[in-house]
Design an enzyme around this catalytic site. Structure first.
Site, PDB file in Angstrom:
ATOM      1  CG  ASP A  51      81.249 -12.404 148.011  1.00  0.00           C
ATOM      2  OD1 ASP A  51      82.109 -13.187 147.573  1.00  0.00           O
ATOM      3  OD2 ASP A  51      80.082 -12.765 148.310  1.00  0.00           O
ATOM      4  CG  ASP A  99      72.671  -9.494 143.771  1.00  0.00           C
ATOM      5  OD1 ASP A  99      73.304 -10.223 142.977  1.00  0.00           O
ATOM      6  OD2 ASP A  99      71.453  -9.631 143.990  1.00  0.00           O
ATOM      7  CE1 TYR A 140      78.003 -23.044 137.838  1.00  0.00           C
ATOM      8  CE2 TYR A 140      78.897 -25.001 136.794  1.00  0.00           C
ATOM      9  CZ  TYR A 140      79.071 -23.874 137.560  1.00  0.00           C
ATOM     10  OH  TYR A 140      80.325 -23.561 138.046  1.00  0.00           O
TER      11      TYR A 140
HETATM   12  N1  LIG Z   1      84.295 -25.099 142.851  1.00  0.00           N
HETATM   13  C1  LIG Z   1      84.267 -25.670 141.677  1.00  0.00           C
HETATM   14  O1  LIG Z   1      84.391 -26.904 141.548  1.00  0.00           O
HETATM   15  C2  LIG Z   1      84.100 -24.842 140.436  1.00  0.00           C
HETATM   16  C3  LIG Z   1      84.298 -25.470 139.198  1.00  0.00           C
HETATM   17  C4  LIG Z   1      84.139 -24.741 138.034  1.00  0.00           C
HETATM   18  C5  LIG Z   1      83.778 -23.413 138.089  1.00  0.00           C
HETATM   19  N2  LIG Z   1      83.567 -22.821 139.299  1.00  0.00           N
HETATM   20  C6  LIG Z   1      83.169 -21.414 139.291  1.00  0.00           C
HETATM   21  O2  LIG Z   1      84.141 -20.669 139.988  1.00  0.00           O
HETATM   22  C7  LIG Z   1      83.514 -19.524 140.571  1.00  0.00           C
HETATM   23  C8  LIG Z   1      83.879 -19.486 142.044  1.00  0.00           C
HETATM   24  O3  LIG Z   1      83.404 -20.672 142.656  1.00  0.00           O
HETATM   25  P1  LIG Z   1      83.912 -21.140 144.086  1.00  0.00           P
HETATM   26  O4  LIG Z   1      84.130 -22.594 144.023  1.00  0.00           O
HETATM   27  O5  LIG Z   1      84.987 -20.255 144.526  1.00  0.00           O
HETATM   28  O6  LIG Z   1      82.559 -20.899 144.927  1.00  0.00           O
HETATM   29  P2  LIG Z   1      82.303 -20.178 146.320  1.00  0.00           P
HETATM   30  O7  LIG Z   1      80.875 -20.460 146.612  1.00  0.00           O
HETATM   31  O8  LIG Z   1      83.347 -20.557 147.294  1.00  0.00           O
HETATM   32  O9  LIG Z   1      82.475 -18.627 145.967  1.00  0.00           O
HETATM   33  C9  LIG Z   1      81.531 -17.938 145.199  1.00  0.00           C
HETATM   34  C10 LIG Z   1      81.411 -16.541 145.750  1.00  0.00           C
HETATM   35  O10 LIG Z   1      80.497 -15.817 144.921  1.00  0.00           O
HETATM   36  C11 LIG Z   1      79.675 -15.029 145.761  1.00  0.00           C
HETATM   37  N3  LIG Z   1      78.412 -14.741 145.108  1.00  0.00           N
HETATM   38  C12 LIG Z   1      77.412 -15.600 144.809  1.00  0.00           C
HETATM   39  N4  LIG Z   1      76.399 -14.937 144.252  1.00  0.00           N
HETATM   40  C13 LIG Z   1      76.767 -13.646 144.179  1.00  0.00           C
HETATM   41  C14 LIG Z   1      76.144 -12.470 143.703  1.00  0.00           C
HETATM   42  N5  LIG Z   1      74.896 -12.492 143.203  1.00  0.00           N
HETATM   43  N6  LIG Z   1      76.820 -11.304 143.765  1.00  0.00           N
HETATM   44  C15 LIG Z   1      78.059 -11.258 144.291  1.00  0.00           C
HETATM   45  N7  LIG Z   1      78.693 -12.325 144.785  1.00  0.00           N
HETATM   46  C16 LIG Z   1      78.053 -13.513 144.724  1.00  0.00           C
HETATM   47  C17 LIG Z   1      79.478 -15.894 147.011  1.00  0.00           C
HETATM   48  O11 LIG Z   1      79.045 -15.104 148.120  1.00  0.00           O
HETATM   49  C18 LIG Z   1      80.851 -16.495 147.186  1.00  0.00           C
HETATM   50  O12 LIG Z   1      81.651 -15.658 147.987  1.00  0.00           O
HETATM   51  C19 LIG Z   1      82.029 -19.667 140.332  1.00  0.00           C
HETATM   52  O13 LIG Z   1      81.657 -18.863 139.245  1.00  0.00           O
HETATM   53  C20 LIG Z   1      81.872 -21.129 139.986  1.00  0.00           C
HETATM   54  O14 LIG Z   1      80.763 -21.359 139.161  1.00  0.00           O
HETATM   55  C21 LIG Z   1      83.724 -23.503 140.478  1.00  0.00           C
END
Ligand SMILES: NC(=O)c1ccc[n+]([C@@H]2O[C@H](COP(=O)([O-])OP(=O)(O)OC[C@H]3O[C@@H](n4cnc5c(N)ncnc54)[C@H](O)[C@@H]3O)[C@@H](O)[C@H]2O)c1
Length: 257
Positions: A35, A61, A153
């Site tokens: 992360d 990152d 997105y």
């Molecule tokens: N929550 C939703 O409704 C949803 C729906 C569809 C898809 N998603 C996708 O699921 C995945 C996880 O989402 P989530 O809801 O768990 O979000 P979240 O924000 O809880 O978790 C995302 C994680 O990614 C990390 N992150 C962000 N940029 C980064 C980088 N450059 N390098 C390394 N780590 C990085 C963040 O620090 C965080 O820990 C994402 O790809 C998101 O697009 C989420």
């Protein structure tokens, strides 16, 4: 289900990535929690170890090729092979084609799409060398069904589906399976932040638009990732599984009550 497996999970510090890291550990995997947020990655690894599992936190990152190369160098020093790569790190950026700035396009695409490719680029050799494995890309329903003012997105997530197909075709002969998950609305820190910033949207109303009127949790997505990571899915590659309560296949039209 994942005894003696080694899993690398990006975005493992929060939400879907974290739930997947914890679940995979419960199933016997050693988990590398990657992360950008060093604290949350370490918290997740600590939680796993407190519960008797094995994990290591790696601050990276995923948008930086240097960072990703270093992270996989470190992983290679600790293990000769990896079995599972889950690309869950992601950010959302909701604008339109005309209001988006070039730097914003790059910021979103570099994390959501390039990040998944970079982790595949550096992770696959460790998977192929070990005889194969599973890549699971966390895309989104945005990949196949546009929402208004949600650009770019959906472009990044659509690209993830295409990335998944290329990986499945190019590395199938090496025993690598590549599949994608398209979550719908998942209650996680990401959606909490989104609803806090967009108070006109009612999350419960969005849930009621799904044929299955369930609040989808990060654990619900992790369960599907577990299936795809496990030998139960040994013949499944290039697939996209929707974890969206049926929202994507529903036209929205209801005849009768
Ligand atoms: N929550 C939703 O409704 C949803 C729906 C569809 C898809 N998603 C996708 O699921 C995945 C996880 O989402 P989530 O809801 O768990 O979000 P979240 O924000 O809880 O978790 C995302 C994680 O990614 C990390 N992150 C962000 N940029 C980064 C980088 N450059 N390098 C390394 N780590 C990085 C963040 O620090 C965080 O820990 C994402 O790809 C998101 O697009 C989420």
């Amino acid at each position: 289900m994942l005894k003696n497996k080694v899993a690398v999970i990006t975005g493992g510090g929060s939400g879907i990535g974290r739930a997947t890291a914890v679940l995979f550990s419960h199933q016997g995997a050693f988990v590398f929690v990657l992360d950008k947020n060093a604290d949350t990655a370490q918290n997740a690894a600590n939680e796993i170890e407190r519960e008797g599992g094995r994990a290591a936190a790696v601050c990276v990152d995923v948008a930086s090729s240097e960072d990703v190369a270093d992270a996989f160098d470190r992983i290679r020093r600790e293990t000769p092979k990896i079995d599972i790569l889950v690309n869950s790190a992601g950010i959302y950026l909701y604008k339109t084609a005309t209001t988006l700035e070039e730097e914003e396009w790059e910021a979103c695409l570099n994390v959501d799409l390039k990040g998944a490719w970079l982790c595949s680029k550096y992770g696959l050799p460790l998977m192929v060398g070990g005889g194969g494995g599973a890549v699971i890309n966390i895309a989104s329903t945005h990949a196949v069904r546009a929402q208004a003012h949600a650009f770019p997105y959906g472009v990044a997530k659509g690209g993830m589906l295409s990335l998944t197909l290329s990986l499945a075709v190019d590395y199938g002969q090496n025993g690598v399976r590549a599949n994608a998950i398209c979550p719908g609305l998942v209650f996680s820190p990401m959606s909490d932040e989104y609803f806090a910033l967009n108070r006109q949207l009612n999350p419960e109303q969005l849930v009621s638009m799904q044929p299955l009127r369930v609040r989808i949790s990060a654990e619900d997505v992790a369960n599907v990732a577990l299936f795809l990571a496990s030998d139960m899915a040994r013949c499944v590659t290039g697939a996209t599984l929707f974890v969206d309560g049926g929202r994507t296949i529903f036209s929205g039209i209801r005849h009768g009550s």
